[in-house]
Design a protein around this motif. Structure first.
Motif, PDB file in Angstrom:
ATOM      1  N   ARG A 126     -21.848  25.185  17.074  1.00 40.99           N
ATOM      2  CA  ARG A 126     -22.572  25.279  15.730  1.00 40.99           C
ATOM      3  C   ARG A 126     -23.992  25.925  16.080  1.00 40.99           C
ATOM      4  O   ARG A 126     -24.359  27.146  15.276  1.00 40.99           O
ATOM      5  CB  ARG A 126     -22.987  24.017  15.251  1.00 40.99           C
ATOM      6  N   GLU A 127     -24.659  25.843  17.115  1.00 41.99           N
ATOM      7  CA  GLU A 127     -25.948  26.433  17.314  1.00 41.99           C
ATOM      8  C   GLU A 127     -25.715  27.677  17.766  1.00 41.99           C
ATOM      9  O   GLU A 127     -26.575  28.693  17.340  1.00 41.99           O
ATOM     10  CB  GLU A 127     -26.663  25.592  18.248  1.00 41.99           C
ATOM     11  N   ALA A 128     -24.717  28.261  18.519  1.00 44.93           N
ATOM     12  CA  ALA A 128     -24.471  29.368  18.846  1.00 44.93           C
ATOM     13  C   ALA A 128     -23.875  30.410  17.732  1.00 44.93           C
ATOM     14  O   ALA A 128     -24.353  31.630  17.426  1.00 44.93           O
ATOM     15  CB  ALA A 128     -23.212  29.379  19.923  1.00 44.93           C
ATOM     16  N   HIS A 129     -23.239  29.723  16.970  1.00 50.50           N
ATOM     17  CA  HIS A 129     -22.854  30.553  15.795  1.00 50.50           C
ATOM     18  C   HIS A 129     -24.484  30.690  14.825  1.00 50.50           C
ATOM     19  O   HIS A 129     -24.488  32.021  14.318  1.00 50.50           O
ATOM     20  CB  HIS A 129     -21.939  29.727  14.750  1.00 50.50           C
ATOM     21  N   GLU A 130     -24.940  29.759  14.619  1.00 51.41           N
ATOM     22  CA  GLU A 130     -26.386  29.950  14.064  1.00 51.41           C
ATOM     23  C   GLU A 130     -27.435  31.121  14.435  1.00 51.41           C
ATOM     24  O   GLU A 130     -27.769  31.828  13.925  1.00 51.41           O
ATOM     25  CB  GLU A 130     -27.102  28.556  13.748  1.00 51.41           C
ATOM     26  N   GLU A 131     -27.395  31.052  16.155  1.00 48.23           N
ATOM     27  CA  GLU A 131     -28.317  31.751  16.785  1.00 48.23           C
ATOM     28  C   GLU A 131     -28.123  33.181  16.866  1.00 48.23           C
ATOM     29  O   GLU A 131     -28.852  33.944  17.042  1.00 48.23           O
ATOM     30  CB  GLU A 131     -28.771  30.867  17.953  1.00 48.23           C
ATOM     31  N   VAL A 132     -26.738  33.207  17.429  1.00 42.64           N
ATOM     32  CA  VAL A 132     -26.301  34.676  17.900  1.00 42.64           C
ATOM     33  C   VAL A 132     -24.969  35.058  16.952  1.00 42.64           C
ATOM     34  O   VAL A 132     -24.449  36.088  17.446  1.00 42.64           O
ATOM     35  CB  VAL A 132     -26.237  34.538  19.383  1.00 42.64           C
ATOM     36  N   GLY A 133     -24.628  34.503  15.945  1.00 42.95           N
ATOM     37  CA  GLY A 133     -23.519  34.527  15.263  1.00 42.95           C
ATOM     38  C   GLY A 133     -22.184  34.721  15.967  1.00 42.95           C
ATOM     39  O   GLY A 133     -21.152  35.229  15.627  1.00 42.95           O
ATOM     40  N   LEU A 134     -22.019  33.993  17.082  1.00 37.95           N
ATOM     41  CA  LEU A 134     -20.756  33.751  17.810  1.00 37.95           C
ATOM     42  C   LEU A 134     -19.722  32.737  16.961  1.00 37.95           C
ATOM     43  O   LEU A 134     -20.200  31.560  16.695  1.00 37.95           O
ATOM     44  CB  LEU A 134     -21.099  33.091  19.156  1.00 37.95           C
ATOM     45  N   ASP A 135     -18.892  33.290  16.609  1.00 37.78           N
ATOM     46  CA  ASP A 135     -17.657  32.704  15.792  1.00 37.78           C
ATOM     47  C   ASP A 135     -17.007  31.794  16.778  1.00 37.78           C
ATOM     48  O   ASP A 135     -16.496  32.183  17.615  1.00 37.78           O
ATOM     49  CB  ASP A 135     -16.712  33.918  15.387  1.00 37.78           C
ATOM     50  N   PRO A 136     -16.942  30.314  16.352  1.00 41.27           N
ATOM     51  CA  PRO A 136     -16.515  29.424  17.492  1.00 41.27           C
ATOM     52  C   PRO A 136     -14.791  29.559  17.224  1.00 41.27           C
ATOM     53  O   PRO A 136     -14.440  29.452  18.562  1.00 41.27           O
ATOM     54  CB  PRO A 136     -16.650  28.026  16.560  1.00 41.27           C
ATOM     55  N   ALA A 137     -14.272  30.551  16.670  1.00 42.27           N
ATOM     56  CA  ALA A 137     -12.949  30.699  16.973  1.00 42.27           C
ATOM     57  C   ALA A 137     -12.640  31.727  18.027  1.00 42.27           C
ATOM     58  O   ALA A 137     -11.642  31.958  18.443  1.00 42.27           O
ATOM     59  CB  ALA A 137     -12.254  31.461  15.653  1.00 42.27           C
TER      60      ALA A 137
END
Length: 194
Positions: free
Chosen positions: A86-97
């Protein structure tokens, strides 16, 4: 490379701490809050690299420091892995998929009162970070070969709250990677060497 990383995660390894080099400064009764970070391995044109961020200079805590994407485990997070993604998605836009989690490294205790669980993962597609400017000033990639070279790490010290304290550092180019981030990376390097 990914098979080597998976193998390095097998078995028990020692936890790490900001107090490893300064055990005399560990406070009694330190209450630790759960947190998680994502150690994201990315295939780049020049080889494998790890994604790091430079925290925004406007932040109250650790402004301008180099860190992994990550943060506190929130009540809505299923576990540390969910928090890191979640944090990686919020901070750098990394899609968990795009992320395949390989496993967890032993927890790391910070002097700021967190028990951080490093989640090791591989990003399975090309990825260009899009930073959330309120939290992250810059996202960049450091070659894995540099971070796995134990000779690249140094023990340095500075005065903090009136006392000299030691910490690990692994500088790369213009980036001064130190403290908890460097300590967790050194733990990964030691596992890979072993």
């Amino acid at each position: 490379m990914i098979d080597r990383v998976r193998a390095a995660l097998q078995g028990d390894g020692p936890s790490s701490s900001d107090f490893d080099l300064n055990p005399q400064f560990r406070p009694k009764g330190l209450k630790l809050r759960p947190a998680a970070v994502l150690i994201a391995l990315c295939q780049r044109p020049d080889g494998w690299a790890i994604l790091l961020t430079k925290r925004a200079s406007t932040l109250k805590h650790h402004p301008g420091q180099i860190a992994f994407p990550g943060g506190k485990v929130d009540p809505g997070d299923a576990d540390a892995q969910a928090a890191a993604l979640r944090e990686a998605h919020e901070e750098v836009g990394l899609d968990p998929a795009l992320v395949e989690v390989l496993g967890e490294m032993p927890e790391h205790e910070t002097v700021t009162g967190f028990t951080v669980i490093p989640i090791l993962a591989v990003v399975r597609a090309p990825f260009t970070p899009v930073v959330e400017a309120g939290e992250v000033e810059e996202a960049f990639f450091v070659p894995l070969s540099h971070l796995l070279d134990e000779r690249a790490y140094a023990i340095e010290s500075r005065r903090w709250l009136g006392t000299k304290r030691s910490y690990f550092a692994v500088p790369w180019g213009p980036y001064y990677i130190w403290g908890a981030t460097a300590r967790m990376l050194r733990g990964l390097a030691a596992r890979m060497a072993g």
